[in-house]
Design a protein around this motif. Structure first.
Motif, mmCIF file in Angstrom:
data_model
loop_
_atom_site.group_PDB
_atom_site.id
_atom_site.type_symbol
_atom_site.label_atom_id
_atom_site.label_comp_id
_atom_site.label_asym_id
_atom_site.label_seq_id
_atom_site.Cartn_x
_atom_site.Cartn_y
_atom_site.Cartn_z
ATOM 1 N N GLY A 1 -1.936 12.707 -12.882
ATOM 2 C CA GLY A 1 -3.025 12.886 -13.392
ATOM 3 C C GLY A 1 -3.140 11.478 -14.679
ATOM 4 O O GLY A 1 -4.110 11.462 -15.293
ATOM 5 N N ALA A 2 -1.912 10.717 -14.475
ATOM 6 C CA ALA A 2 -1.900 9.660 -15.634
ATOM 7 C C ALA A 2 -2.866 8.674 -14.875
ATOM 8 O O ALA A 2 -3.131 8.486 -13.530
ATOM 9 N N THR A 3 -3.445 7.698 -15.818
ATOM 10 C CA THR A 3 -4.315 6.635 -15.141
ATOM 11 C C THR A 3 -3.233 5.622 -14.420
ATOM 12 O O THR A 3 -2.388 5.101 -14.656
ATOM 13 N N LEU A 4 -3.784 5.129 -13.220
ATOM 14 C CA LEU A 4 -2.811 4.263 -12.450
ATOM 15 C C LEU A 4 -2.941 2.882 -12.706
ATOM 16 O O LEU A 4 -3.949 2.434 -13.261
ATOM 17 N N PRO A 5 -1.880 2.249 -12.359
ATOM 18 C CA PRO A 5 -2.113 0.763 -12.687
ATOM 19 C C PRO A 5 -2.967 0.038 -11.646
ATOM 20 O O PRO A 5 -3.668 0.636 -10.728
ATOM 21 N N ALA A 6 -3.185 -1.255 -11.855
ATOM 22 C CA ALA A 6 -3.979 -2.014 -10.583
ATOM 23 C C ALA A 6 -3.664 -1.945 -9.607
ATOM 24 O O ALA A 6 -2.647 -1.757 -9.043
ATOM 25 N N GLU A 7 -4.559 -1.588 -8.368
ATOM 26 C CA GLU A 7 -4.335 -1.518 -7.038
ATOM 27 C C GLU A 7 -3.794 -2.768 -6.430
ATOM 28 O O GLU A 7 -3.939 -3.981 -6.882
ATOM 29 N N PRO A 8 -3.045 -2.720 -5.391
ATOM 30 C CA PRO A 8 -2.551 -4.074 -4.617
ATOM 31 C C PRO A 8 -3.747 -4.746 -4.024
ATOM 32 O O PRO A 8 -4.764 -4.348 -3.933
ATOM 33 N N LEU A 9 -3.457 -5.946 -4.256
ATOM 34 C CA LEU A 9 -4.416 -7.095 -3.399
ATOM 35 C C LEU A 9 -4.450 -6.980 -2.112
ATOM 36 O O LEU A 9 -3.239 -7.013 -1.369
ATOM 37 N N LEU A 10 -5.572 -6.772 -1.372
ATOM 38 C CA LEU A 10 -5.607 -6.675 0.237
ATOM 39 C C LEU A 10 -6.668 -7.296 0.409
ATOM 40 O O LEU A 10 -7.707 -7.839 -0.251
ATOM 41 N N GLY A 11 -6.837 -7.644 1.730
ATOM 42 C CA GLY A 11 -7.833 -8.551 2.498
ATOM 43 C C GLY A 11 -8.413 -9.825 1.792
ATOM 44 O O GLY A 11 -7.145 -10.686 1.734
ATOM 45 N N SER A 12 -9.269 -9.940 1.461
ATOM 46 C CA SER A 12 -9.877 -11.428 1.087
ATOM 47 C C SER A 12 -9.205 -11.806 -0.447
ATOM 48 O O SER A 12 -9.047 -12.594 -0.916
ATOM 49 N N ALA A 13 -8.917 -10.422 -1.111
ATOM 50 C CA ALA A 13 -8.141 -10.757 -2.441
ATOM 51 C C ALA A 13 -7.044 -11.244 -2.309
ATOM 52 O O ALA A 13 -6.322 -12.165 -3.082
ATOM 53 N N TRP A 14 -6.262 -10.681 -1.115
ATOM 54 C CA TRP A 14 -4.721 -11.167 -0.963
ATOM 55 C C TRP A 14 -4.732 -12.764 -0.710
ATOM 56 O O TRP A 14 -4.042 -13.591 -1.176
ATOM 57 N N LEU B 1 0.796 -1.134 0.153
ATOM 58 C CA LEU B 1 -0.002 0.166 0.104
ATOM 59 C C LEU B 1 0.926 1.289 0.068
ATOM 60 O O LEU B 1 0.673 2.378 -0.714
ATOM 61 N N GLU B 2 1.878 1.186 0.787
ATOM 62 C CA GLU B 2 2.810 2.390 0.700
ATOM 63 C C GLU B 2 3.406 2.713 -0.625
ATOM 64 O O GLU B 2 3.660 3.769 -1.073
ATOM 65 N N PHE B 3 3.812 1.425 -1.287
ATOM 66 C CA PHE B 3 4.479 1.590 -2.528
ATOM 67 C C PHE B 3 3.561 2.162 -3.712
ATOM 68 O O PHE B 3 3.850 2.989 -4.285
ATOM 69 N N PHE B 4 2.191 1.807 -3.634
ATOM 70 C CA PHE B 4 1.057 2.158 -4.270
ATOM 71 C C PHE B 4 0.962 3.611 -4.039
ATOM 72 O O PHE B 4 0.840 4.587 -4.875
ATOM 73 N N ALA B 5 1.061 4.212 -2.848
ATOM 74 C CA ALA B 5 1.152 5.640 -2.664
ATOM 75 C C ALA B 5 2.099 6.477 -3.303
ATOM 76 O O ALA B 5 1.721 7.428 -3.563
ATOM 77 N N LEU B 6 3.157 5.776 -3.141
ATOM 78 C CA LEU B 6 4.444 6.532 -3.774
ATOM 79 C C LEU B 6 4.038 6.689 -5.338
ATOM 80 O O LEU B 6 4.263 7.732 -5.915
ATOM 81 N N LEU B 7 3.447 5.447 -6.149
ATOM 82 C CA LEU B 7 3.230 5.889 -7.369
ATOM 83 C C LEU B 7 2.067 6.744 -7.661
ATOM 84 O O LEU B 7 2.012 7.347 -8.874
ATOM 85 N N LYS B 8 1.227 6.857 -6.757
ATOM 86 C CA LYS B 8 0.155 7.873 -6.781
ATOM 87 C C LYS B 8 0.791 9.293 -6.953
ATOM 88 O O LYS B 8 0.224 10.282 -7.638
ATOM 89 N N GLU B 9 1.772 9.308 -5.992
ATOM 90 C CA GLU B 9 2.348 10.777 -6.011
ATOM 91 C C GLU B 9 2.990 11.177 -7.199
ATOM 92 O O GLU B 9 3.031 12.214 -7.671
ATOM 93 N N HIS B 10 3.494 10.250 -7.937
ATOM 94 C CA HIS B 10 4.118 10.598 -9.332
ATOM 95 C C HIS B 10 3.147 10.467 -10.402
ATOM 96 O O HIS B 10 3.684 10.545 -11.677
ATOM 97 N N ALA B 11 1.875 10.195 -10.177
ATOM 98 C CA ALA B 11 1.017 9.841 -11.588
ATOM 99 C C ALA B 11 0.853 11.292 -12.066
ATOM 100 O O ALA B 11 0.748 11.004 -13.246
#
Length: 150
Positions: A93-106, A81-91
């Motif tokens: 306005g670009a379309t982000l990649p798929a979000e990390p798998l969490l909870g029951s999806a993990w 999740l922290e890694f994905f937040a880093l990607l969001k900071e650098h986005a």
């Protein structure tokens, strides 16, 4: 009357064929003059500036190798999740990649699918100019913060 401009060297016998004798002007004893060293200049030699290496940018292959080292799949959920937040900071306005798998999806997702999702995020980081920041983040992770395929 024909007078040759060049004579034979005195240290060679006359028995040598004409084509092998070195030609020397008659006014010189030898074809090569003695050399003398040139005096050194009194100027101090310039000190070269220290070399500065250009910063090396990491490649997507190096980031992938780091992510797969020792059979790693992806970061553990909280670090992912922290890694994905880093990607969001650098986005920017670009379309982000798929979000990390969490909870029951993990829990329901096999390691190969997790790895593919994470590698997609690394490729996105390479395309959007934030691969170095992503690599630095991953390099700082300790071994227990990685999910392994074993």
């Amino acid at each position: 009357m024909n007078k040759s401009l060049w004579g034979k060297r005195k240290d060679f016998p006359d028995t040598e064929p004409q084509s092998t004798l070195p030609m020397v002007p008659p006014w010189e004893e030898s074809a090569y003059a003695e050399t003398e060293p040139m005096p050194l200049a009194s100027v101090r030699p310039a000190r070269p500036e220290p070399l500065a290496l250009a910063p090396m940018e990491v490649s997507v292959y190096e980031a992938m190798a780091l992510a797969r080292k020792d059979d790693r799949v992806c970061p553990q959920p909280s670090r992912w999740l922290e890694f994905f937040a880093l990607l969001k900071e650098h986005a920017r306005g670009a379309t982000l990649p798929a979000e990390p798998l969490l909870g029951s999806a993990w829990a329901a997702t096999p390691p190969l699918a997790k790895r593919m999702c994470f590698e997609e995020q690394l490729e996105w980081a390479a395309r959007h100019g934030c691969l170095q920041a992503a690599y630095d983040f991953l390099k700082a992770l300790r071994e227990p913060e990685w999910h392994l395929a074993r």
